[in-house]
Each structure stands twice: as C-alpha cells, then as structure tokens.
Design an enzyme around this catalytic site. Structure first.
Site, short mmCIF file in Angstrom:
data_model
loop_
_atom_site.label_atom_id
_atom_site.label_comp_id
_atom_site.label_asym_id
_atom_site.label_seq_id
_atom_site.Cartn_x
_atom_site.Cartn_y
_atom_site.Cartn_z
N PRO A 18 0.85 -1.20 0.00
CA PRO A 18 0.00 0.00 0.00
C PRO A 18 0.88 1.24 0.00
CG PRO A 18 -0.09 -1.14 2.14
CD PRO A 18 0.82 -1.94 1.26
N CYS A 102 1.97 2.91 9.73
CA CYS A 102 2.29 4.23 9.18
C CYS A 102 2.98 5.10 10.24
CB CYS A 102 1.01 4.91 8.70
SG CYS A 102 1.35 6.56 8.08
C1 LIG Z 1 5.07 7.01 -1.17
C2 LIG Z 1 4.79 5.98 -0.10
C3 LIG Z 1 3.52 5.88 0.44
C4 LIG Z 1 3.24 4.92 1.41
N1 LIG Z 1 1.97 4.77 1.87
C5 LIG Z 1 1.67 3.72 2.69
C6 LIG Z 1 0.31 3.42 3.02
O1 LIG Z 1 -0.64 4.08 2.57
N2 LIG Z 1 0.09 2.36 3.84
C7 LIG Z 1 1.11 1.58 4.34
O2 LIG Z 1 0.86 0.62 5.06
N3 LIG Z 1 2.38 1.85 4.03
C8 LIG Z 1 2.68 2.88 3.20
N4 LIG Z 1 3.97 3.07 2.81
C9 LIG Z 1 5.01 2.12 3.27
C10 LIG Z 1 5.19 0.98 2.25
O3 LIG Z 1 4.02 0.21 2.14
C11 LIG Z 1 6.35 0.07 2.65
O4 LIG Z 1 6.10 -0.47 3.91
C12 LIG Z 1 7.69 0.80 2.69
O5 LIG Z 1 7.85 1.66 1.59
C13 LIG Z 1 8.87 -0.19 2.73
O6 LIG Z 1 8.87 -1.02 1.60
P1 LIG Z 1 9.82 -0.74 0.32
O7 LIG Z 1 11.22 -0.65 0.83
O8 LIG Z 1 9.60 -1.92 -0.58
O9 LIG Z 1 9.37 0.53 -0.28
C14 LIG Z 1 4.28 4.06 1.88
C15 LIG Z 1 5.56 4.19 1.35
C16 LIG Z 1 5.84 5.13 0.36
C17 LIG Z 1 7.23 5.22 -0.21
#
Ligand SMILES: Cc1cc2nc3c(=O)[nH]c(=O)nc-3n(C[C@H](O)[C@H](O)[C@H](O)COP(=O)(O)O)c2cc1C
Length: 330
Positions: A18, A102
């Site tokens: 998400p 979050c």
């Molecule tokens: C632009 C952005 C928006 C995000 N919005 C949410 C969200 O709405 N809900 C959520 O659970 N995590 C949110 N996250 C966290 C991501 O779901 C994820 O946990 C985090 O980016 C780590 O994973 P990654 O290293 O693959 O990006 C967001 C991350 C980014 C970069």
C-alpha cells in the site's frame, strides 16, 4: 502455497505494498499485469470513510482485473473501524488490511498506524473485533515495534494470529526509524520460525532487486515479499523477480515501446479515474523511473512534469518514442 484465508496466492507471492497516492487502481492494474500476486490500496482513513469524505470513498474503487485486492484502512477508534469494515465490504475487496505501521506524525499522534505499537492490547483487540465483524480475511501490516528497545514482534504476531488475522506483512523497521537505515529482516524471520505460527508472514522493506527477493525467500524463509518503492515507475519489477526465480537469470529490461505504452496507459487510466488535473499530477512521480537510463532525458522529463495539460504530456511521450527509437536499456 501461501493462502490468505481461502485465497490461494501461490508460492512465495509478490505483494504490491500500500502506498499513498501511488497504489491507486491504474498503478495496481499495471503491477498486476506484470505479475503482482496481491495488490493493496493505499491507506484509507476510517474517520474519513464514516464521514463519507469524498476523497476517502474514492479510494475504495477497485477494478475486477486486479483481484485479489486488499483495501487498507487505518484508525484507532473501535466504532469507526467497525463501521469502516461495513463500508469497505460494499466495494467487494478480497481482503481487508489494517495499517498498524504508518509512521507519520498526523496518524501516529491519534494512536493510529504505527502509533498503536505503543498499545499492543489495543492493537490485538481492534484486530479481533474486526475479524469478528466480517467474513473477509483480515490482514495486518505493521513494523518491528515502536523503537529498538520495544521490539516484541514475535509475541505480537502470535497474538494477532490467535485473534484471527489471516496474514501479517512486516516492514523491517521501527516507527522511530521511519525510513532511515536498512530494513532488518532477522526479526521477521524469527516471527516466521516461531513454531506456533501458521499464517503467512510476508517480509517488507528494501526489496529492490530480484536477488534481495530471493534472499527473503531462501535465507530468511518468509512466505512472500511485499514490494513498495522498487515498483514506483517500474511495474516490471514483479516480472523481473519472477523471471529470476524461474531461471536464475535477469530478464531483459523492458523496451522503450513497453515503457512508452505503460506510461501512456497509466496516464490515460489515471485521467479516466480521477480526472485530468489529478491524473496528470499524480502520475508524474512515475516518469523518472519509467524512462531511467535514457541519456539527456531532463528536457523531456521537464515537459512531462511541468504541464497541467494531458495533451502536453502525451506529446512528450511521442517525442521520446521518436527521438529514442531502438534505444537499448542496460
Ligand atoms: C510514497 C509511499 C507511500 C506509502 N503509503 C503507505 C500506506 O498508505 N500504507 C502503508 O501501510 N504503508 C505505506 N507506505 C510504506 C510501504 O508500504 C512500505 O512499507 C515501505 O515503503 C517499505 O517497503 P519498500 O522498501 O519496498 O518501499 C508508503 C511508502 C511510500 C514510499
């Protein structure tokens, strides 16, 4: 084979994380086409939903072609969360996900998102009440803990499972870390290695190459990988990971034609879904990655990200297609 409730999500599924203003229906559809096994909506405020705030309600839209899809909600108030479950159910998702991860201040200060990591009994009781309130599988997305000194994720995961959570995705950082440092997958594998655990445990945080996804599977023994940032402007990440798992080799990068086609469809779907102004604006963040590697791209990118007029952006895509025909991406 991993299962979320009764939904078969395959062996070591790849989940689209998400992401606020990113994981909208157009982007989810593109990721699905490229092999994402489960996709999640961005987080939706339970307080917004129960007030019928238009922005929150719009986020409930889902396309048939993206299933299985989970709708993620956040909040800390039991009544609001239960009412939200009823509202969310009407959109017909396959899964409801609770955001307990979050880190942003405006969410945490209300005790929601990662804020709930300071009140584990509330986290468990909210989950239990939501599980009892719906027939849909409830999944949880969370972090390792509030801070380094309060990591109790093994115990927390067990309690969430015991009250009926169908799967847990764990971002290998604490709330205090926000997005800094490296994600630590060891505590996630401790959750998975707890002999009492039987629901899928998905790892999240810093999966930015097929090799890292393979490490999550083989070294850390997790049930699937949730992928966020690596997919922004690069929905092909899912296909590349799957290709690597299948063959041990890196897939050829997407061609210029594929990139242009994805950018055009992404923009068009966004405009169809949220109108020209927002569609043009919110698709901007993807272009850098869509066209990464093209030399002297700045001038083209500038055109894509400065105009509010969709026709200008489409024209910039045409120019790229013309000027870089046959360009080979490394
Ligand atoms: C632009 C952005 C928006 C995000 N919005 C949410 C969200 O709405 N809900 C959520 O659970 N995590 C949110 N996250 C966290 C991501 O779901 C994820 O946990 C985090 O980016 C780590 O994973 P990654 O290293 O693959 O990006 C967001 C991350 C980014 C970069």
């Amino acid at each position: 084979m991993a299962k979320i409730g009764n939904i078969d999500v395959g062996e070591f599924p790849l989940l689209l994380a998400p992401m606020e203003d990113v994981s909208d229906p157009p982007f989810r559809a593109l990721c699905k086409e490229q092999g994402a096994d489960v996709v999640y909506t961005e987080f939706i405020s339970s307080e917004g939903l129960i007030r019928d705030a238009a922005k929150s309600v719009m986020k409930l839209d889902i396309y048939e072609k993206e299933r299985p899809v989970g709708i993620q909600i956040f909040g800390a108030n039991l009544d609001s969360m239960l009412q939200s479950v009823e509202i969310v159910e009407k959109s017909g998702p396959d899964i409801i996900d609770i955001n307990f991860g979050c880190p942003v201040k405006k969410v945490v200060s209300k005790g929601a998102g990662a804020g709930i990591l300071k009140d584990i009994p509330l986290m468990v009781s909210l989950t239990e009440a939501m599980v009892k309130h719906t027939k849909l599988p409830i999944t949880v997305k969370t972090r390792l803990g509030w801070d380094q000194d309060s990591i109790k994720i093994v115990e927390v995961a067990e309690r969430l499972q015991d009250v009926g959570a169908s799967a847990i995705s764990i971002h290998g950082r604490t709330r205090v870390q926000m997005y800094k440092g490296e994600a630590d997958w060891r505590p996630i594998s401790e959750v998975k290695n707890n002999p009492r655990m039987h629901i899928p445990i998905f790892g999240n945080g810093d999966v930015d190459s097929p090799e890292r996804a393979m490490e999550m599977r083989d070294k850390y023994g997790l049930d699937g990988a949730m992928i966020g940032r690596a997919s922004i402007g690069y929905p092909w990440f899912f296909r590349e990971v799957k290709h690597f798992f299948r063959t041990g080799e890196h897939a050829a990068p997407p061609t210029l034609e594929e990139r242009i086609d994805a950018a055009r469809r992404h923009l068009q779907m966004s405009i169809d879904w949220k109108g020209e102004k927002l569609g043009v604006f919110e698709t901007r963040r993807h272009y850098t990655n869509y066209f990464k590697g093209i030399p002297h791209f700045k001038e083209y990118r500038q055109k894509m990200v400065t105009s509010d007029d969709a026709a200008d952006v489409f024209a910039a895509f045409d120019e790229v297609e013309r000027d870089f025909a046959g360009y080979e991406f490394a």
